[in-house]
Design an enzyme around this catalytic site. Structure first.
Site, short mmCIF file in Angstrom:
data_model
loop_
_atom_site.label_atom_id
_atom_site.label_comp_id
_atom_site.label_asym_id
_atom_site.label_seq_id
_atom_site.Cartn_x
_atom_site.Cartn_y
_atom_site.Cartn_z
N ASP A 39 44.50 43.73 40.20
CA ASP A 39 45.90 43.44 40.53
C ASP A 39 45.91 42.23 41.44
OD1 ASP A 39 48.78 43.88 41.38
OD2 ASP A 39 48.48 45.65 40.15
N HIS A 49 45.52 39.27 39.70
CA HIS A 49 46.87 38.80 39.42
C HIS A 49 47.30 37.68 40.36
CE1 HIS A 49 48.14 42.78 37.22
NE2 HIS A 49 47.07 42.21 36.70
#
Length: 416
Positions: A234, A257
């Site tokens: 993430d 991310h």
């Protein structure tokens, strides 16, 4: 031949007088005072077993309590070996007047029995003034053992997704040379902290690991994250409400991310975010690059004075993003109502690299509060399509509810 007898007491007295003279007269400068030695508290002395099988939770807790209660300088040592522990809380306030040192040399492994997790954190550091954590060791959350078994997206509270390391209400922290591996949830959360320095961290989890944010920062002031490598599933670093004066420098991110301010505006009465600096970072194969994201239909708040500078992108899907219509999942979307988070004084400077996506820059701001004072300078993002190369391919940009001040050499051309 004459023989001289030396009185050892006289010699010692002369040496002491000479040392005392030097202490007072060394070129007019004060002589450094030697710090008192630290008392060592080794978890082995409290029953911890470095075999990777024996539950050492109580030993860790007891060793910490002795360290924290000790009135003189103290060091908690976790030596080489593998230690299995359930939830542990290193909690103050402590009796020490000087910082407490925790030296992690070995590997600490989390229990995979999720029924034992009564809190959403595995290891917590809380209410400590002066904390030094280092040593080259590893905190292993053993996430792969539980990731396939628990769908935390559908549960209101999911103890199985415990954070590896939670720092809560810590003042004057120095964290470095440690590894966080495969957490059940986030790797590290910094909440309610002041003067927090983290560097030389290795944060690692597979790119497809669920919601394993690297470092999540909230309600904190004067935070620095530097010279670290973050590979996770993430956001490598996420900055949410109540953060003021944070610097992120020389961080390598990927997979993951990207580095995000937000998401913001999810909850009522959120505190503003001010003074964010992200510089000299490299993002490799990430889903996003540098991003600001806010929820639609949000309560009012603000994010201001945010700078991203000297950033290198290698095969980053969405290099530059402002998204004020953020939606984490279909279940959490809030319709078409505008975000009430005011974004202003944002700079994107000297950002270069490659992307497999045609739209390299997306700046979608709120129609209720258009982004103000956004500056873009010296951008060079090349569109490198996957598959057969189109030599005519060029990156493009998208903008909504924003006016951008452009300077220098900028590719792709930006809307103004």
């Amino acid at each position: 031949m004459t023989t001289f007898k030396v009185d050892i007491k006289i010699v010692l007295l002369i040496c002491l007088v000479f040392v005392s003279f030097l202490a007072d007269q060394t070129f007019g400068h004060p002589v450094a005072v030697v710090k008192p030695l630290q008392t060592i508290f080794n978890v082995l002395a409290y029953g911890a077993k470095p075999d990777g099988k024996t539950d050492s939770t109580n030993a860790f807790q007891a060793a910490w309590e002795a360290t924290c209660k000790h009135p003189e300088p103290a060091r908690l040592v976790i030596p080489g070996g593998v230690f299995l522990v359930r939830q542990v809380k290193f909690e103050g306030p402590c009796n020490n007047k000087s910082p407490i040192y925790i030296q992690l040399r070995g590997i600490v492994k989390a229990s995979i029995d999720t029924s034992t997790y009564t809190e959403p954190e595995w290891i917590t550091f809380e209410k400590i003034v002066g904390l030094n954590l280092n040593g080259g060791g590893t905190f292993d959350g053993q996430g792969p053992a539980v990731w396939p078994k628990h769908d935390c997206m559908s549960q209101a509270k999911c103890a199985s997704r415990a954070i590896n390391l939670k720092f809560r209400n810590i003042t004057n922290a120095r964290i470095g040379r440690i590894t966080s591996k495969d957490p059940k949830g986030f790797h590290m959360c910094i909440n309610g902290c002041n003067n927090f320095r983290a560097k030389a961290l290795e944060i690692t989890a597979p790119g497809d690991s669920p919601n394993t944010d690297g470092i999540h920062v909230s309600h904190s002031n004067d935070v620095t994250i530097a010279k670290s490598v973050i590979s996770t599933g993430d956001d490598c670093i996420s900055i949410i409400q109540g953060v003021n004066r944070i610097k992120i420098a020389d961080v390598v991110c990927g997979p993951g991310h990207g580095i995000s301010v937000g998401s913001l505006g999810k909850y009522k009465n959120e505190e503003d975010v001010h003074d964010v600096l992200v510089k000299n970072c490299t993002l490799i194969g990430t889903k996003n690059g540098v991003r600001i994201k806010t929820w639609p239909d949000s309560p009012p708040s603000a994010a201001t004075n945010i700078t991203f500078t000297n950033i290198k992108m290698e095969n980053v899907t969405n290099p530059i993003i402002i998204d004020q219509n953020y939606c984490a999942s279909a279940k959490s979307c809030r319709g078409n109502k505008a975000s009430n988070v005011k974004i202003s004084q944002v700079k994107f400077n000297n950002i270069r690299g490659t992307t497999p996506t045609e739209c390299a820059v997306k700046m979608h701001c709120s129609p209720s509060f258009p982004c103000q004072n956004v500056q873009v300078s010296d951008i060079n993002l090349k569109y490198v399509p996957v598959g057969p190369t189109n030599i005519l391919a060029r990156a493009i940009s998208e903008c909504a509810n924003i006016r951008v001040a452009v300077a220098g050499f900028v590719i792709p051309p930006l809307c103004k």
